[in-house]
Design a protein around this motif. Sequence first.
Motif, PDB file in Angstrom:
ATOM      1  N   PRO A 115       3.287   2.668  -6.423  1.00 38.86           N
ATOM      2  CA  PRO A 115       4.034   2.589  -5.220  1.00 38.86           C
ATOM      3  C   PRO A 115       3.126   3.309  -3.974  1.00 38.86           C
ATOM      4  O   PRO A 115       2.226   4.041  -4.162  1.00 38.86           O
ATOM      5  CB  PRO A 115       5.140   3.578  -5.566  1.00 38.86           C
ATOM      6  N   ALA A 116       3.388   2.792  -2.773  1.00 37.63           N
ATOM      7  CA  ALA A 116       2.967   3.346  -1.363  1.00 37.63           C
ATOM      8  C   ALA A 116       4.117   4.123  -0.771  1.00 37.63           C
ATOM      9  O   ALA A 116       5.352   3.731  -0.838  1.00 37.63           O
ATOM     10  CB  ALA A 116       2.500   2.075  -0.704  1.00 37.63           C
ATOM     11  N   TYR A 119      -1.313   5.197   0.553  1.00 38.17           N
ATOM     12  CA  TYR A 119      -1.532   4.503  -0.745  1.00 38.17           C
ATOM     13  C   TYR A 119      -2.938   4.640  -1.345  1.00 38.17           C
ATOM     14  O   TYR A 119      -3.958   4.591  -0.656  1.00 38.17           O
ATOM     15  CB  TYR A 119      -1.428   2.950  -0.764  1.00 38.17           C
ATOM     16  N   GLU A 120      -2.716   5.650  -2.586  1.00 42.14           N
ATOM     17  CA  GLU A 120      -3.857   5.924  -3.162  1.00 42.14           C
ATOM     18  C   GLU A 120      -5.141   6.479  -2.260  1.00 42.14           C
ATOM     19  O   GLU A 120      -6.309   6.092  -2.304  1.00 42.14           O
ATOM     20  CB  GLU A 120      -4.607   4.552  -3.929  1.00 42.14           C
ATOM     21  N   TYR A 166      -2.763   4.178   6.315  1.00 44.63           N
ATOM     22  CA  TYR A 166      -2.546   3.047   7.232  1.00 44.63           C
ATOM     23  C   TYR A 166      -1.608   3.302   8.141  1.00 44.63           C
ATOM     24  O   TYR A 166      -0.781   4.230   8.303  1.00 44.63           O
ATOM     25  CB  TYR A 166      -2.213   1.937   6.423  1.00 44.63           C
ATOM     26  N   VAL A 167      -1.971   2.645   9.566  1.00 43.85           N
ATOM     27  CA  VAL A 167      -0.981   2.897  10.522  1.00 43.85           C
ATOM     28  C   VAL A 167      -0.733   1.193  10.849  1.00 43.85           C
ATOM     29  O   VAL A 167      -1.839   0.441  11.184  1.00 43.85           O
ATOM     30  CB  VAL A 167      -1.420   3.459  11.991  1.00 43.85           C
ATOM     31  N   TYR A 168       0.418   0.792  11.285  1.00 40.66           N
ATOM     32  CA  TYR A 168       0.724  -0.559  11.326  1.00 40.66           C
ATOM     33  C   TYR A 168       1.640  -0.551  12.515  1.00 40.66           C
ATOM     34  O   TYR A 168       2.738   0.103  12.791  1.00 40.66           O
ATOM     35  CB  TYR A 168       1.616  -1.094  10.132  1.00 40.66           C
ATOM     36  N   THR A 214      -4.361  -0.742  10.664  1.00 40.38           N
ATOM     37  CA  THR A 214      -5.645  -0.073  10.756  1.00 40.38           C
ATOM     38  C   THR A 214      -5.539   1.344   9.831  1.00 40.38           C
ATOM     39  O   THR A 214      -4.623   1.812   9.190  1.00 40.38           O
ATOM     40  CB  THR A 214      -5.777   0.500  12.010  1.00 40.38           C
ATOM     41  N   ARG A 215      -6.988   1.299   9.398  1.00 43.36           N
ATOM     42  CA  ARG A 215      -6.979   2.829   8.613  1.00 43.36           C
ATOM     43  C   ARG A 215      -8.658   2.857   8.881  1.00 43.36           C
ATOM     44  O   ARG A 215      -9.568   2.149   8.813  1.00 43.36           O
ATOM     45  CB  ARG A 215      -7.030   2.584   7.167  1.00 43.36           C
TER      46      ARG A 215
END
Length: 213
Positions: free
Chosen positions: A102-103, A123-124, A128-130, A142-143
């Motif tokens: 899961p994220a 996640y792991e 991230y930014v969406y 982006t990450r």
Amino acid sequence: METSSAALKFELIPFSSGSGTRRSGAKGTGTKDEVPTAGLSGDVGRFGNVTVERCPLYRPAEKGMDTVRLSGPGFPETIFRGKRRSGQPSLSRAELTLAGRPAELRFNARALRKEDRALRISYEGREYVYSTEGLGKAKVLTRADVRVAMEPGQYVPAGAGTKRTGTATGPVDAVDLAVAVVLEAVDTDVLTLSGTALSSPFALLHHFSDRAE
């Protein structure tokens, strides 16, 4: 997992198949409805083919939820599940899993600034930014040094949707692309004030249409 710093461009084509017609059941015993599917598919360069699909029909047994699945030989199986809105899963009550793991999803639907309304995904060990500029405009994931932009393109009548053009820069890998692509089949209008306002009447129409099926 394969990565590369070279820019990667790709195109996804909308598709739809099935119409709820009857077909033979397993081992010739009885019949069952063929479940229609709709989504996007295309070749993502060195990562190979990817398909993201969902059932466009309202299904009472799902209790208002919808599911999108992403698959491809070079990608982790990715599943997004959320409350149905405008005929798609939305960010309400959303869950995202990649390769069975899961994220975490976070966003502030009450924020006034676009950057504060962005979807943040953990996640792991990745953050991230969406974000999206609004209806009909590019959506960007982006990450660190990775950026994946998805832009809407030409409308395809037979596929009942628009093409998507993707541009990935930085040391992108299959996980980055899976997250960006699966979100193309999700209602993310809540991430902008204008998107929320403009899409709300259509979401209401879809709601009544669902109940009428």
